[in-house]
Design a protein around this motif. Structure first.
Motif, PDB file in Angstrom:
ATOM      1  N   ARG A 143       9.041 -15.956   7.992  1.00  0.00           N
ATOM      2  CA  ARG A 143       8.744 -14.534   7.809  1.00  0.00           C
ATOM      3  C   ARG A 143       7.523 -14.411   6.907  1.00  0.00           C
ATOM      4  O   ARG A 143       7.577 -14.718   5.719  1.00  0.00           O
ATOM      5  N   ARG A 144       6.405 -13.972   7.469  1.00  0.00           N
ATOM      6  CA  ARG A 144       5.187 -13.772   6.703  1.00  0.00           C
ATOM      7  C   ARG A 144       4.903 -12.280   6.551  1.00  0.00           C
ATOM      8  O   ARG A 144       5.431 -11.459   7.285  1.00  0.00           O
ATOM      9  N   HIS A 145       4.049 -11.976   5.601  1.00  0.00           N
ATOM     10  CA  HIS A 145       3.802 -10.583   5.226  1.00  0.00           C
ATOM     11  C   HIS A 145       2.909  -9.858   6.232  1.00  0.00           C
ATOM     12  O   HIS A 145       1.900 -10.384   6.684  1.00  0.00           O
ATOM     13  N   THR A 146       3.304  -8.664   6.555  1.00  0.00           N
ATOM     14  CA  THR A 146       2.477  -7.725   7.310  1.00  0.00           C
ATOM     15  C   THR A 146       2.460  -6.417   6.523  1.00  0.00           C
ATOM     16  O   THR A 146       3.519  -5.936   6.119  1.00  0.00           O
ATOM     17  N   SER A 157       9.165 -11.321  -0.905  1.00  0.00           N
ATOM     18  CA  SER A 157       8.436 -10.843   0.271  1.00  0.00           C
ATOM     19  C   SER A 157       8.037 -11.981   1.200  1.00  0.00           C
ATOM     20  O   SER A 157       8.201 -13.167   0.888  1.00  0.00           O
ATOM     21  N   GLY A 158       7.452 -11.606   2.335  1.00  0.00           N
ATOM     22  CA  GLY A 158       6.926 -12.590   3.265  1.00  0.00           C
ATOM     23  C   GLY A 158       5.670 -13.273   2.768  1.00  0.00           C
ATOM     24  O   GLY A 158       5.213 -14.249   3.376  1.00  0.00           O
ATOM     25  N   ASP A 175       5.456  -3.756   5.776  1.00  0.00           N
ATOM     26  CA  ASP A 175       6.798  -4.337   5.846  1.00  0.00           C
ATOM     27  C   ASP A 175       7.628  -3.922   4.638  1.00  0.00           C
ATOM     28  O   ASP A 175       7.085  -3.773   3.534  1.00  0.00           O
ATOM     29  N   PRO A 176       8.960  -3.762   4.818  1.00  0.00           N
ATOM     30  CA  PRO A 176       9.807  -3.605   3.634  1.00  0.00           C
ATOM     31  C   PRO A 176       9.781  -4.893   2.824  1.00  0.00           C
ATOM     32  O   PRO A 176       9.476  -5.969   3.356  1.00  0.00           O
ATOM     33  N   PRO A 231      14.234  -7.736   4.403  1.00  0.00           N
ATOM     34  CA  PRO A 231      14.780  -7.142   5.626  1.00  0.00           C
ATOM     35  C   PRO A 231      16.283  -6.892   5.581  1.00  0.00           C
ATOM     36  O   PRO A 231      16.947  -6.945   6.613  1.00  0.00           O
ATOM     37  N   ASP A 274       1.007  -1.773  -2.032  1.00  0.00           N
ATOM     38  CA  ASP A 274       0.358  -2.290  -0.837  1.00  0.00           C
ATOM     39  C   ASP A 274      -1.117  -2.593  -1.085  1.00  0.00           C
ATOM     40  O   ASP A 274      -1.763  -3.267  -0.287  1.00  0.00           O
TER      41      ASP A 274
END
Length: 452
Positions: free
Chosen positions: A30-33, A182-183, A36-37, A40, A207
């Motif tokens: 799972r990488r960051h976009t 986080s991712g 994203d919350p 998950p 962000d």
């Protein structure tokens, strides 16, 4: 560079073959976009008796929009958690370590894929007795083992939180919790991170945690440097991308793509630090973050290595960092609250055959962090390093196939990392909110089976 084996494993036939033959099983990380919350799903937060950090952690997570699971849910065999966070700061002797078993044993299979485990503790040097220091040091074995046991992309970290920060603002811990949950931290596992009492400034928008910051990135034309420039710009930074004149076209493309500026400069030139300082002073008046990413390899076994190979690697990878730091600090171009991040390597921790020059330079970077970070702390400036492991770049693509495959599989993730994984970690250390994180060397290696 494509990892064809990892791609094959994601197919139905690949999964069946891996299970039947017991082959390495690279999980989908799972990488960051952006958008994203943070996680998950719900997070289960626990604490040892007398733990001093859980309340602060709970407030941070709640403010970040994270759902904290009801402790009763921990007994539901069907409940799944995105992360397990445990405050072990109340463990004052070895018998108290049983509390960690009682928390983690029932939850060993409760994490979702790419879940997170974070253990919070007290730095052993700050403990009130030898027994307490012993118990707190034991937490490293727990987290590193969990990182290797839980699988499916799960990461595990130990965060030592100084006692001096107890009366401080929660933001001192917030950036670290946000990064590790986080991712962004997909390829970081088995690490020990120390959070001190330095100044940390929360962003208006998590962000864009680098809004308004001037960031210098050396070696920015390609590979990790190009990925780094892109991530920092995404997070709001005004990026000054630097590389040698021979890489001018690639450097200009990177700078244009991110809306930054390009500086063509050979860092080994005698006047390079002065020219760089003058450029930063005239164009920006300061530099909030300096990322020493520029590096080269000139591989040969020591007995076959000529002096030029030795000298050039030490000069680019280590000595140039020292010279640049000296001039920027002497001219007060890095203000209080500034950050310096250097790129080391797992080769500087474990060594590598045919890379005595490279490993020496990268171990020297770790020595730079150890020796200079206490001095800079007095000026309100943090200094950290990242140590990448096997990262998929053009350089690793040239490695012979069998060695390349071994490098990919010899870690808890059973795959190589991506340049963005290193970039995200450097990004976190560059945030103003990470000002309390200093003197750390964070490996980005998927918890490599080699090295400390």
């Amino acid at each position: 560079m494509t990892d064809r084996y990892a791609s094959f494993v994601q197919t139905g036939a690949g999964r069946a073959l891996v299970k039947r033959l017991g082959l390495p099983d690279p999980p989908r990380l799972r990488r960051h976009t952006p958008g994203d919350p943070l996680v998950p799903g719900p997070v289960l937060l626990g604490s040892s008796a007398g733990g001093r950090i859980a309340d602060q952690a709970g407030k941070i997570l709640t403010a970040a929009g994270v759902e904290l699971a009801d402790p009763v849910a921990a007994h539901d065999a069907d409940r799944r958690f995105a992360a397990l966070v445990y405050d072990a700061s109340g463990v004052t002797d070895s018998t108290g370590l049983r509390q960690l078993y009682d928390f983690f044993h029932p939850q060993a299979r409760s994490l979702v894929p790419s879940g997170r485990v974070i253990v919070l503790g007290t730095p052993p040097a700050e403990c009130g007795s030898p027994r307490e220091a012993t118990a707190q040091r034991a937490l490293e074995g727990l987290t590193r083992s969990i990182g290797k046991e839980f699988g499916r992309g799960v990461t595990a970290q130990l965060v030592y939180v100084t006692r001096e920060g107890d009366a401080g603002t929660p933001v001192s811990l917030e950036s670290t919790l946000r990064f590790l949950l986080s991712g962004r931290s997909a390829y970081v596992s088995g690490q020990v991170i120390r959070v001190g009492a330095g100044t940390a400034v929360a962003p208006a928008d998590w962000d864009r945690p680098l809004d308004g910051q001037v960031v210098l990135v050396t070696g920015a034309a390609r590979g990790i440097g190009a990925a780094l420039a892109k991530v920092l710009a995404r997070d709001g930074a005004q990026v000054v991308a630097l590389d040698i004149p021979a890489a001018g076209d690639e450097l200009a493309a990177v700078a244009n793509d991110i809306g930054g500026s390009a500086v063509q400069l050979d860092l080994t030139a005698p006047d390079a630090p002065t020219r760089l300082a003058e450029h930063l002073a005239s164009r920006h008046g300061r530099v909030d973050v300096v990322v020493h990413n520029a590096g080269i390899t000139r591989d040969k076994t020591l007995g076959r290595m000529d002096a030029d190979r030795w000298d050039s690697v030490i000069d680019v990878n280590l000595s140039s960092q020292e010279r640049i730091n000296d001039v920027l600090l002497e001219r007060d171009l890095i203000p209080a609250g500034g950050r310096i991040v250097s790129v080391s390597s797992i080769a500087g921790i474990a060594g590598n055959r045919g890379q005595t020059n490279y490993a020496t330079s990268k171990a020297g970077v770790i020595g730079l962090v150890d020796s200079l970070s206490p001095v800079l702390r007095e000026r309100g400036i943090s200094l950290n390093a990242v140590a990448p492991g096997f990262i998929e770049t053009r350089l690793t693509a040239r490695i012979p196939l069998t060695i390349r495959e071994a490098g990919r599989r010899m870690n808890s993730m059973a795959q190589g990392g991506l340049p963005v994984d290193v970039a995200e970690t450097i990004g976190w250390l560059s945030w103003p909110a990470s000002g309390a994180v200093s003197g750390n060397v964070v490996r980005v290696c998927g918890q490599s089976l080699l090295g400390a």
